[in-house]
Design a protein around this motif. Structure first.
Motif, PDB file in Angstrom:
ATOM      1  N   ARG A  44       0.865  -1.179   0.000  1.00  0.00           N
ATOM      2  CA  ARG A  44       0.000   0.000   0.000  1.00  0.00           C
ATOM      3  C   ARG A  44       0.897   1.222   0.000  1.00  0.00           C
ATOM      4  NH1 ARG A  44      -5.176  -1.222   3.967  1.00  0.00           N
ATOM      5  NH2 ARG A  44      -5.813  -3.155   2.961  1.00  0.00           N
ATOM      6  N   ARG A  45       0.556   2.198  -0.823  1.00  0.00           N
ATOM      7  CA  ARG A  45       1.456   3.324  -0.947  1.00  0.00           C
ATOM      8  C   ARG A  45       0.728   4.594  -1.380  1.00  0.00           C
ATOM      9  NH1 ARG A  45       4.853   0.729  -6.051  1.00  0.00           N
ATOM     10  NH2 ARG A  45       3.314   1.125  -7.689  1.00  0.00           N
ATOM     11  N   ARG A  46       1.322   5.726  -1.057  1.00  0.00           N
ATOM     12  CA  ARG A  46       0.875   7.029  -1.535  1.00  0.00           C
ATOM     13  C   ARG A  46       1.414   7.209  -2.947  1.00  0.00           C
ATOM     14  NH1 ARG A  46      -3.020  10.768  -0.328  1.00  0.00           N
ATOM     15  NH2 ARG A  46      -2.410  12.811  -1.119  1.00  0.00           N
ATOM     16  N   LEU A  47       0.577   7.707  -3.857  1.00  0.00           N
ATOM     17  CA  LEU A  47       0.984   7.835  -5.254  1.00  0.00           C
ATOM     18  C   LEU A  47       0.767   9.262  -5.759  1.00  0.00           C
ATOM     19  CD1 LEU A  47       1.718   6.742  -8.106  1.00  0.00           C
ATOM     20  CD2 LEU A  47      -0.692   6.075  -8.347  1.00  0.00           C
ATOM     21  N   ALA A  60       5.693   4.245   0.252  1.00  0.00           N
ATOM     22  CA  ALA A  60       5.073   3.116   0.934  1.00  0.00           C
ATOM     23  C   ALA A  60       4.457   3.558   2.251  1.00  0.00           C
ATOM     24  CB  ALA A  60       6.100   2.014   1.178  1.00  0.00           C
ATOM     25  N   GLU A  61       3.261   3.044   2.558  1.00  0.00           N
ATOM     26  CA  GLU A  61       2.613   3.300   3.838  1.00  0.00           C
ATOM     27  C   GLU A  61       3.231   2.350   4.855  1.00  0.00           C
ATOM     28  OE1 GLU A  61       0.697   5.753   4.054  1.00  0.00           O
ATOM     29  OE2 GLU A  61      -0.435   6.041   2.208  1.00  0.00           O
ATOM     30  N   VAL A  62       3.818   2.904   5.908  1.00  0.00           N
ATOM     31  CA  VAL A  62       4.680   2.144   6.800  1.00  0.00           C
ATOM     32  C   VAL A  62       3.928   1.685   8.045  1.00  0.00           C
ATOM     33  CG1 VAL A  62       6.842   2.197   8.102  1.00  0.00           C
ATOM     34  CG2 VAL A  62       6.627   3.486   5.974  1.00  0.00           C
ATOM     35  N   TYR A  71       9.960   1.729   0.909  1.00  0.00           N
ATOM     36  CA  TYR A  71      10.681   2.583  -0.012  1.00  0.00           C
ATOM     37  C   TYR A  71       9.850   3.781  -0.510  1.00  0.00           C
ATOM     38  CZ  TYR A  71      14.334  -0.918  -0.079  1.00  0.00           C
ATOM     39  OH  TYR A  71      15.341  -1.769   0.291  1.00  0.00           O
ATOM     40  N   ASP A  72      10.554   4.879  -0.738  1.00  0.00           N
ATOM     41  CA  ASP A  72      10.051   6.093  -1.371  1.00  0.00           C
ATOM     42  C   ASP A  72      10.725   6.133  -2.742  1.00  0.00           C
ATOM     43  OD1 ASP A  72       9.617   8.660  -2.303  1.00  0.00           O
ATOM     44  OD2 ASP A  72      10.139   9.657  -0.421  1.00  0.00           O
ATOM     45  N   VAL A  73       9.933   5.965  -3.825  1.00  0.00           N
ATOM     46  CA  VAL A  73      10.508   5.797  -5.160  1.00  0.00           C
ATOM     47  C   VAL A  73      10.012   6.896  -6.099  1.00  0.00           C
ATOM     48  CG1 VAL A  73      10.775   4.262  -7.146  1.00  0.00           C
ATOM     49  CG2 VAL A  73      10.656   3.299  -4.838  1.00  0.00           C
ATOM     50  N   LEU A  74      10.940   7.617  -6.693  1.00  0.00           N
ATOM     51  CA  LEU A  74      10.640   8.648  -7.682  1.00  0.00           C
ATOM     52  C   LEU A  74      11.138   8.178  -9.045  1.00  0.00           C
ATOM     53  CD1 LEU A  74       9.865  11.532  -8.622  1.00  0.00           C
ATOM     54  CD2 LEU A  74      12.137  12.280  -7.845  1.00  0.00           C
ATOM     55  N   ASP A  75      10.219   8.082 -10.016  1.00  0.00           N
ATOM     56  CA  ASP A  75      10.566   7.700 -11.384  1.00  0.00           C
ATOM     57  C   ASP A  75      10.347   8.891 -12.312  1.00  0.00           C
ATOM     58  OD1 ASP A  75      11.292   5.112 -10.788  1.00  0.00           O
ATOM     59  OD2 ASP A  75       9.314   4.264 -11.209  1.00  0.00           O
TER      60      ASP A  75
END
Length: 401
Positions: A44-47, A60-62, A71-75
């Protein structure tokens, strides 16, 4: 799997003319529950989603006090760069993106498939219309649902030769990007640009991941008592068995009062594949399975350790939170849904129902023996219209005892 996604089943509501693919918002933010069936991974994650500039950020919701890695991922696809921060260690990894941009809204080459109703038609605030679209690229297949007519993403499925089968559900969407720094690489990633190896996404335990403590769009002042879903209803179900890598669309007659179900596979036109009409009577512990093509019937005992599959709120469920499907500010384009979960000895359940009507929207079942199953429900009506719905077909005869 790909063929099954396009089963030609009748829908509750169909336009007199097929609409052209609508235009989903180019920039929005919300929450995503993503399942990678091939990797047996769920998060589950913030997008933050920017289709205009081809960039995304997922946070990611921790879990509270968790020591696992999130992980916090920037693409950023314009530069083909991925910035991935371990949210526990704050270590950043910079790598090259090795896949094309993934569309969350309607795919640019999508075609209209059909309209369905989510929730219960005729009850204000308890249902929304969804449009289903699909697209077929050289090495990628996409199908997704969006609210109609505003085109707000609700769910989508991507199948690729390289990355397998991915499924996402979206909640609490708002149009636009509220944080002007959302797509700026974090400081941890700009201090050093050392060569990094590719990021390996952690394999999170499926059952634990479902209970991630995500922030929710609205929370009741007091934890409510689980609502009571209708005991008898009929509708349509899209069911995915992750363990068996199997997906089907079917008509469902559901009778929780008498612990019985009747599922009828929606059959492709001119298909020679096998589709089944299955009646399960849990009080009698009998299952009747009729091959729709050959008309051959098989009668078996339901395994002693197989329990009734609750589609509504589980009797022992506890309240988890409330989220919004669709987007706020679009009349008739969003509904509130409540999340409940239950943990039995050998079975785990989590499900979404409309609020306050408690109409099933989707649910997950995880069991030690039968693995991980996920179902979405559409075009629900209360009650059973066919008095013969749970009567075994004449050519189904129980074997002598």
């Amino acid at each position: 799997m790909k063929v099954a996604l396009l089963l030609c089943f009748a829908v509750g509501t169909v336009l007199t003319q097929q609409p052209n693919p609508c235009q989903s918002p180019g920039q929005w933010e919300g929450r995503e529950i993503r399942v990678d069936y091939s990797q047996k991974y769920e998060e589950r994650r913030r997008l933050f989603y920017d289709e205009t500039n081809k960039r995304t950020r997922t946070i990611a919701e921790v879990e509270f006090n968790s020591t696992r890695d999130f992980y916090d991922v920037l693409d950023i696809y314009s530069t083909n760069q991925r910035y991935s921060i371990n949210m526990r260690t704050r270590q950043c990894n910079v790598s090259t993106i090795d896949r094309p941009f993934r569309y969350r809204g309607v795919h640019p080459n999508a075609k209209f498939e059909q309209l369905v109703s989510l929730g219960l038609t005729g009850f204000p605030g308890e249902s929304i219309q969804l449009a289903i679209f699909s697209a077929n690229e050289t090495d990628e297949f996409y199908t997704g649902t969006v609210t109609y007519p505003a085109c707000i993403p609700v769910t989508n499925i991507h199948i690729t030769q390289k990355y397998g089968f991915e499924h996402s559900d979206y909640f609490d969407i708002t149009a636009g990007i509220s944080d002007p720094m959302a797509f700026v690489p974090p400081q941890e990633c700009t201090k050093s640009r050392r060569n990094a190896t590719s990021v390996n996404t952690p394999h999170i335990d499926m059952k634990a991941a479902i209970l991630l403590c995500l922030a929710i769009g609205a929370v009741l002042g007091q934890i409510p008592t689980p609502c009571l879903s209708p005991k008898q209803w009929e509708g349509r179900e899209i069911r995915v068995d992750y363990s068996q890598k199997y997906e089907e669309r079917r008509r469902l007659f559901y009778d929780e009062t008498n612990l019985r179900t009747h599922t009828m596979a929606e059959v492709e036109l001119n298909s020679t594949r096998e589709f089944y009409d299955v009646i399960m009577l849990f009080k009698e512990r009998k299952m009747y399975s009729l091959n729709r093509r050959t008309q051959q019937c098989n009668v078996t005992d339901i395994e002693p350790d197989r329990s009734f599959h609750y589609r509504g709120v589980h009797p022992n469920a506890r309240f988890e939170g409330i989220v919004s499907l669709g987007a706020a500010g679009f009349p008739g384009e969003n509904i509130d849904v409540e999340i409940f979960s239950a943990n039995e000895t050998s079975e785990y359940y989590t499900g979404l129902v409309t609020s306050p009507g408690c109409i099933p929207v989707n649910n997950y079942h995880v069991s030690q023996k039968y693995g991980f199953e996920h179902s979405n429900y559409f075009d629900i009506t209360i009650g059973i219209t066919d008095p013969e719905a749970f009567v075994p077909p004449p050519n189904c005869k129980a074997p002598p005892s």
